[in-house]
Structure formats: structure tokens, C-alpha cells
Design an enzyme around this catalytic site. Structure first.
Site, PDB file in Angstrom:
ATOM      1  N   HIS A   1       0.859  -1.193   0.000  1.00 32.82           N
ATOM      2  CA  HIS A   1       0.000   0.000   0.000  1.00 32.82           C
ATOM      3  C   HIS A   1       0.887   1.232   0.000  1.00 32.82           C
ATOM      4  O   HIS A   1       1.956   1.230   0.609  1.00 32.82           O
ATOM      5  CB  HIS A   1      -0.889   0.018   1.252  1.00 32.82           C
TER       6      HIS A   1
ATOM      7  N   ASP B   1      -8.009  -5.064  -0.248  1.00 30.99           N
ATOM      8  CA  ASP B   1      -8.483  -5.903  -1.361  1.00 30.99           C
ATOM      9  C   ASP B   1      -8.143  -7.379  -1.202  1.00 30.99           C
ATOM     10  O   ASP B   1      -8.602  -8.203  -1.994  1.00 30.99           O
ATOM     11  CB  ASP B   1      -7.870  -5.385  -2.669  1.00 30.99           C
TER      12      ASP B   1
HETATM   13  C1  SDX Z   1      -6.137   0.346  -2.975  1.00 29.21           C
HETATM   14  O1  SDX Z   1      -4.192   4.726  -1.855  1.00 29.21           O
HETATM   15  C2  SDX Z   1      -5.229   4.154  -1.301  1.00 29.21           C
HETATM   16  O2  SDX Z   1      -5.714   4.536  -0.264  1.00 29.21           O
HETATM   17  C3  SDX Z   1      -5.815   3.027  -2.124  1.00 29.21           C
HETATM   18  C4  SDX Z   1      -6.875   2.174  -1.421  1.00 29.21           C
HETATM   19  C5  SDX Z   1      -8.147   2.954  -1.151  1.00 29.21           C
HETATM   20  O3  SDX Z   1      -8.880   2.579  -0.223  1.00 29.21           O
HETATM   21  O4  SDX Z   1      -8.459   3.886  -1.949  1.00 29.21           O
HETATM   22  O5  SDX Z   1      -6.371   1.692  -0.180  1.00 29.21           O
HETATM   23  C6  SDX Z   1      -7.287   0.977  -2.272  1.00 29.21           C
HETATM   24  O6  SDX Z   1      -5.857   0.709  -4.087  1.00 29.21           O
HETATM   25  C7  SDX Z   1      -5.299  -0.686  -2.250  1.00 29.21           C
HETATM   26  C8  SDX Z   1      -4.076  -1.193  -3.091  1.00 29.21           C
HETATM   27  C9  SDX Z   1      -4.593  -2.269  -4.066  1.00 29.21           C
HETATM   28  N1  SDX Z   1      -3.485  -2.642  -5.016  1.00 29.21           N
HETATM   29  C10 SDX Z   1      -2.893  -3.855  -4.960  1.00 29.21           C
HETATM   30  O7  SDX Z   1      -3.099  -4.686  -4.073  1.00 29.21           O
HETATM   31  C11 SDX Z   1      -1.898  -4.104  -6.103  1.00 29.21           C
HETATM   32  C12 SDX Z   1      -0.603  -4.727  -5.544  1.00 29.21           C
HETATM   33  N2  SDX Z   1       0.114  -3.667  -4.746  1.00 29.21           N
HETATM   34  C13 SDX Z   1       0.965  -2.820  -5.449  1.00 29.21           C
HETATM   35  O8  SDX Z   1       1.100  -2.830  -6.796  1.00 29.21           O
HETATM   36  C14 SDX Z   1       1.575  -1.668  -4.668  1.00 29.21           C
HETATM   37  O9  SDX Z   1       1.858  -2.126  -3.409  1.00 29.21           O
HETATM   38  C15 SDX Z   1       0.760  -0.394  -4.618  1.00 29.21           C
HETATM   39  C16 SDX Z   1       0.410   0.077  -5.979  1.00 29.21           C
HETATM   40  C17 SDX Z   1      -0.484  -0.602  -3.830  1.00 29.21           C
HETATM   41  C18 SDX Z   1       1.595   0.664  -3.916  1.00 29.21           C
HETATM   42  O10 SDX Z   1       2.672   0.894  -4.711  1.00 29.21           O
HETATM   43  P1  SDX Z   1       3.800   1.998  -4.348  1.00 29.21           P
HETATM   44  O11 SDX Z   1       3.505   2.657  -3.061  1.00 29.21           O
HETATM   45  O12 SDX Z   1       4.009   2.865  -5.543  1.00 29.21           O
HETATM   46  O13 SDX Z   1       5.034   1.125  -4.054  1.00 29.21           O
HETATM   47  P2  SDX Z   1       6.020   0.572  -5.149  1.00 29.21           P
HETATM   48  O14 SDX Z   1       5.248   0.054  -6.326  1.00 29.21           O
HETATM   49  O15 SDX Z   1       7.069   1.603  -5.394  1.00 29.21           O
HETATM   50  O16 SDX Z   1       6.663  -0.707  -4.394  1.00 29.21           O
HETATM   51  C19 SDX Z   1       7.737  -0.542  -3.467  1.00 29.21           C
HETATM   52  C20 SDX Z   1       8.492  -1.846  -3.555  1.00 29.21           C
HETATM   53  C21 SDX Z   1       8.913  -2.206  -4.984  1.00 29.21           C
HETATM   54  O17 SDX Z   1      10.058  -3.054  -4.888  1.00 29.21           O
HETATM   55  P3  SDX Z   1      11.548  -2.349  -5.030  1.00 29.21           P
HETATM   56  O18 SDX Z   1      11.537  -1.574  -6.355  1.00 29.21           O
HETATM   57  O19 SDX Z   1      11.713  -1.471  -3.825  1.00 29.21           O
HETATM   58  O20 SDX Z   1      12.493  -3.521  -5.069  1.00 29.21           O
HETATM   59  O21 SDX Z   1       7.648  -2.935  -3.129  1.00 29.21           O
HETATM   60  C22 SDX Z   1       7.440  -3.826  -4.223  1.00 29.21           C
HETATM   61  C23 SDX Z   1       7.798  -3.069  -5.489  1.00 29.21           C
HETATM   62  O22 SDX Z   1       8.206  -3.964  -6.498  1.00 29.21           O
HETATM   63  N3  SDX Z   1       6.015  -4.183  -4.191  1.00 29.21           N
HETATM   64  C24 SDX Z   1       5.552  -5.404  -4.411  1.00 29.21           C
HETATM   65  C25 SDX Z   1       4.168  -5.297  -4.220  1.00 29.21           C
HETATM   66  N4  SDX Z   1       3.833  -4.042  -3.898  1.00 29.21           N
HETATM   67  C26 SDX Z   1       4.995  -3.347  -3.885  1.00 29.21           C
HETATM   68  N5  SDX Z   1       6.169  -6.557  -4.748  1.00 29.21           N
HETATM   69  C27 SDX Z   1       5.370  -7.642  -4.895  1.00 29.21           C
HETATM   70  N6  SDX Z   1       4.013  -7.641  -4.727  1.00 29.21           N
HETATM   71  C28 SDX Z   1       3.394  -6.480  -4.387  1.00 29.21           C
HETATM   72  N7  SDX Z   1       2.076  -6.460  -4.230  1.00 29.21           N
END
Ligand code: SDX
Length: 429
Positions: A307, A364
Site C-alpha cells: 500500500h 483488497d
Molecule cells: C487500494 O491509496 C489508497 O488509499 C488506495 C486504497 C483505497 O482505499 O483507496 O487503499 C485501495 O488501491 C489498495 C491497493 C490495491 N493494489 C494492490 O493490491 C496491487 C498490488 N500492490 C501494489 O502494486 C503496490 O503495493 C501499490 C500500488 C499498492 C503501492 O505501490 P507503491 O507505493 O508505488 O510502491 P512501489 O510500487 O514503489 O513498491 C515498493 C516496492 C517495490 O520493490 P523495489 O523496487 O523497492 O524492489 O515494493 C514492491 C515493489 O516492487 N512491491 C511489491 C508489491 N507491492 C509493492 N512486490 C510484490 N508484490 C506487491 N504487491
């Protein structure tokens, strides 16, 4: 308490005001930065940038706290109803009994949609995604209620537009579902409360009255409450941005629905179930899929994990996980996908990759399992997220308008070509 920040650029220093919120969040106000220094700030994805000051929802990502108008989400999920929480978010306080009764009565009077809208439903291909239909149908409401187009609506006119949207959204969502399975639509019934009415329109039959299980009503209320608002997330920021151009409420909300559709945002609840199903069909080897999620060369992500703000447990995920067990037990359902979800969560929470990146289950991760147990198909999950988020979007749009916030227009740093003269096509190499 710090009152200003001092920025030193070369030999010049600039004092920038500090803003501190009621929950002690701190910000440096840079609204005059470009005027005084010629510099802007750059923050891709707005990870460190506040867009507004708001009194609606507070969350603390480190401590896993979420409150609507100061009320902890745990109390609202346990003791309130979705309609009462919608009133709280939009009008700022929990309603007195007569206020809630009037709110329900006003909404009941506006649940019908214009009969001509049925032609839109028939125009969609049968397998078109419900989110695309929802966004189109919501923006089309502005065609039937042209008075909503004016940015100079009186408070009373604006409130009627809000009531109409809250009322009709449940009808539109249920009719999208009915059309997708080729069943006849069920009209709203004023005898039902908001959530019961939605469930009856969704699962009711023309041939006989159905009993709506109170367990299902309670679970639906909880899920909708948990999704109702979440401060300045992607879709809410979209609603505010579109609304900031004096665009009408229906079109602003339709834009938010489109932003929510993305699998990185609200679309994750559908992607989680599709992921869990894939793992189940692949023999339930969670270690294999955790390895894929960690592999930078593999674009697979553990959907429902991570998140932007929560670097601890998403408090909503905790409540939904508990509700999962309760609802499935009460409905006598055992879903192998729930066992896989728990196994996956357990493995990830002990894996350094997820621990170091503070990746926890989010709202989710478990919600789809309950939606499925309640009888909804997977491609309806994000539409249900939108139904829940509607009062939050409305409250944020209303606050932005009441605070007379300026049109949203971020700046940029240009990195393209600098000076080139036009060349005739015959001279281009
Ligand atoms: C919602 O913002 C809100 O409030 C949203 C929400 C709401 O109520 O409105 O809470 C609802 O959208 C919840 C999130 C639902 N999305 C998912 O579950 C999709 C999977 N999660 C991600 O793609 C990710 O965690 C995000 C998009 C939610 C957040 O992404 P960020 O903050 O931009 O973080 P990032 O992508 O830069 O990740 C940081 C690191 C990365 O690795 P490094 O580059 O540091 O090596 O964490 C890794 C990412 O690759 N990472 C994951 C991951 N999420 C982040 N690796 C594997 N699986 C994951 N799910």
C-alpha cells in the site's frame, strides 16, 4: 513548535510556512515557492505531496489507523450502517434519528432511474466489464438531470444531486449485474433500507419474493463502510481534480470510477481472486508464487499486498479477514481459495522481501472472498468497491467545492528538445 522551514538556495534563503493538522501531520506550504524562488518541487506519484487540507478522513499508515470524521473505523464497522456512515462522511456528523430517517426517505424517493436509461444497458456487449458500464451510466445521469451541470447550484440543488446519485448508483449497480446474467431487472422497493434494497435488486427474482439473509445484509454493510473513504487516494484525487474545473458531480464521479478500475487500485480485489484461483489451479504452491512476486524479471505482483500509505497492517484488511471466517461459517461455505489466501499471507509476512518493504495485506486481499461467498461474480467486485466509495468521493468533491479550491493544474520540468525549425516533408531524412 516549528512555524517555518528555511530553504537555502545558493546564497539566498527562503522562509516557507509550516502547516500542522489536528492529528499533528506536518507540511511545508510551498504555494508561493515558485513566485519567490523560481523553483518548483518534483514528486512523481505525489508520494510526499499534500494536495489539500481535509476534515473528512484521517489515516496513519505507520500505526494502521483509519478514522472517518474522527470516528475509528473499527467502531463504525461494528456499530454503524453504510447509510449512516454515508451521512457522516458527507455532512460531517452522525445523524440524529430524524435526520437518518429523512435521509433514507429522500434516497428511497430517488432510487428509480429514467426509463430511457434502460436503452444504455441494452447497448453494451453482454460480456463488457461492469466498471466500464458503470462509468458510462453514471456520467449519462447528467443528461437526464441537466440542472446538475451548473456549478452555481444552490446548496439545496447540490444536495438533491447528491441524494439522486447515492440513490441511483445502487439501482445502476444491481441492474448491471442482472443484465450480465440475462435476468430481468428488479425495481427498488421503498420498504427496504439502502443495503437490503440493493441486495434485493441484485439477487431478487420477478417470480417470487426472496428472503434477504441478515448475515448477508450485515456483511454488505461492513464491506461498504470499510470502502467508504480513504483520504486522497488515486480515484478520490481524480474526483477532486475533475471537480476542480467546475465539472458536475456525475462526471466527476464517473472519472473516479475509471481511476478505481485500475488493478493497482480498486481493480485489485478482482485481481486477487484471479490470482488465488490461478494458485489453486496450479496445485496451491504458494512458495512458487511468492518467488515470482519477488523476481524483478517477473511482472507478477502479489495482488492485495502492499500500500502506498499503510506500512503496517491495513486496518480494513484485519476487519475483513475476521469477517471472512464469520460470514463463511454462518453461510456454511468453505472456500479453498480462503485457505490459500491465509497460507499466502502467512508465508509473505515471514519473508524478508515483504517484511523489508513493509508489504502487508490491504483492503483488497480478503474482500473478494466475502463478495464471492455473498454470491457476486468476480468482475462485479470493483463495482462494489465503487458503490462503497461513493459517499467518500461525494464528501471530498463537496468539501473541495465548499472550500472554493482552485482548479488543479500541476507544473512540470520540461526535458524535451529545445529549439528546432520546421522542415518540409521532402527534406526530412
Ligand atoms: C487500494 O491509496 C489508497 O488509499 C488506495 C486504497 C483505497 O482505499 O483507496 O487503499 C485501495 O488501491 C489498495 C491497493 C490495491 N493494489 C494492490 O493490491 C496491487 C498490488 N500492490 C501494489 O502494486 C503496490 O503495493 C501499490 C500500488 C499498492 C503501492 O505501490 P507503491 O507505493 O508505488 O510502491 P512501489 O510500487 O514503489 O513498491 C515498493 C516496492 C517495490 O520493490 P523495489 O523496487 O523497492 O524492489 O515494493 C514492491 C515493489 O516492487 N512491491 C511489491 C508489491 N507491492 C509493492 N512486490 C510484490 N508484490 C506487491 N504487491
Amino acid at each position: 513548535m516549528l512555524e517555518k522551514a528555511t530553504l537555502k538556495l545558493g546564497e539566498t534563503t527562503f522562509d516557507l510556512p509550516i502547516v500542522i493538522g489536528t492529528e499533528n501531520e506536518k507540511a511545508i506550504d510551498i504555494s508561493k515557492l515558485r513566485d519567490v524562488s523560481g523553483y518548483i518541487t518534483l514528486d512523481s506519484g505525489y508520494k510526499n505531496t499534500g494536495a489539500t487540507k481535509s476534515a473528512i478522513t484521517y489515516l496513519d499508515g505507520e500505526l494502521g489507523i483509519l478514522k472517518y470524521r474522527g470516528y475509528p473505523i473499527e467502531q463504525l464497522a461494528e456499530k454503524s450502517t453504510f447509510l449512516e456512515v454515508a451521512f457522516l462522511l458527507i455532512y460531517g456528523d452522525l445523524p440524529k434519528k430524524e435526520e437518518l430517517d429523512k435521509f433514507q426517505a429522500d434516497i428511497s424517493r430517488h432510487t428509480l432511474i429514467h426509463e430511457d436509461m434502460k436503452k444504455f444497458f441494452d447497448g453494451f456487449p453482454s460480456k463488457s466489464h461492469p466498471m466500464g458500464q458503470l462509468s458510462s451510466l453514471v456520467v449519462s445521469l447528467s443528461s437526464f438531470y441537466p440542472e446538475s451541470l451548473s456549478a452555481r447550484q444552490t446548496d439545496e440543488e447540490k444536495n438533491l444531486t447528491i441524494i439522486k446519485l447515492l440513490a441511483k448508483m445502487a439501482t445502476v449497480v444491481s441492474w448491471i449485474y442482472k443484465k450480465s446474467i440475462g435476468h430481468p431487472i428488479i425495481y427498488p422497493q421503498n420498504k427496504y433500507d439502502y443495503v437490503t434494497n440493493f441486495l434485493n435488486m441484485t439477487f431478487g427474482q420477478r417470480t417470487e419474493e426472496i428472503e434477504i439473509d441478515p448475515v448477508v445484509v450485515s456483511a454488505m454493510n461492513t464491506l461498504l463502510i470499510l470502502h467508504a473513504d480513504h483520504e486522497q487516494n488515486c480515484s478520490t484525487s481524480t474526483v477532486r481534480m475533475v471537480g476542480s474545473s467546475d465539472c458536475n458531480l456525475y462526471a466527476s464521479i464517473a472519472a473516479g470510477i475509471s481511476a478505481l478500475w485500475g488493478p493497482l487500485h480498486g481493480g485489485a480485489n478482482q485481481a486477487v481472486i484471479e490470482m488465488l484461483e490461478k494458485i489453486k489451479d496450479d496445485g496451491g504452491d504458494t512458495e512458487k508464487w511468492i518467488k515470482k512476486a519477488k523476481d524483478k524479471d517477473d511482472d507478477f505482483r502479489l495482488m492485495g499486498f502492499g500500500h502506498r500509505v499503510y506500512k503496517n497492517f491495513d486496518p480494513r484488511a484485519k476487519i475483513i479477514k475476521k469477517a471472512c471466517d464469520d460470514v463463511l461459517n454462518k453461510l456454511g461455505i468453505s472456500d479453498p481459495v480462503l485457505d490459500i489466501a491465509k497460507k499466502l499471507e502467512e508465508a509473505a509476512l515471514h519473508d524478508p522481501y515483504f517484511v523489508e518493504r513493509k508489504l502487508y495485506p490491504n483492503v483488497d486481499f480478503y474482500s473478494g472472498i466475502i463478495y464471492r461467498a455473498l454470491g457476486f461474480p468476480t468482475d462485479m467486485f470493483t463495482v462494489l468497491f465503487a458503490l462503497g466509495r461513493l459517499p467518500g468521493w461525494i464528501a471530498q468533491w463537496k468539501e473541495m467545492r465548499e472550500n472554493k479550491e482552485p482548479i488543479g493544474r500541476p507544473r512540470q520540468i520540461y526535458i524535451g528538445e529545445v529549439n528546432r525549425d520546421f522542415s518540409e516533408i521532402q527534406n526530412r531524412k
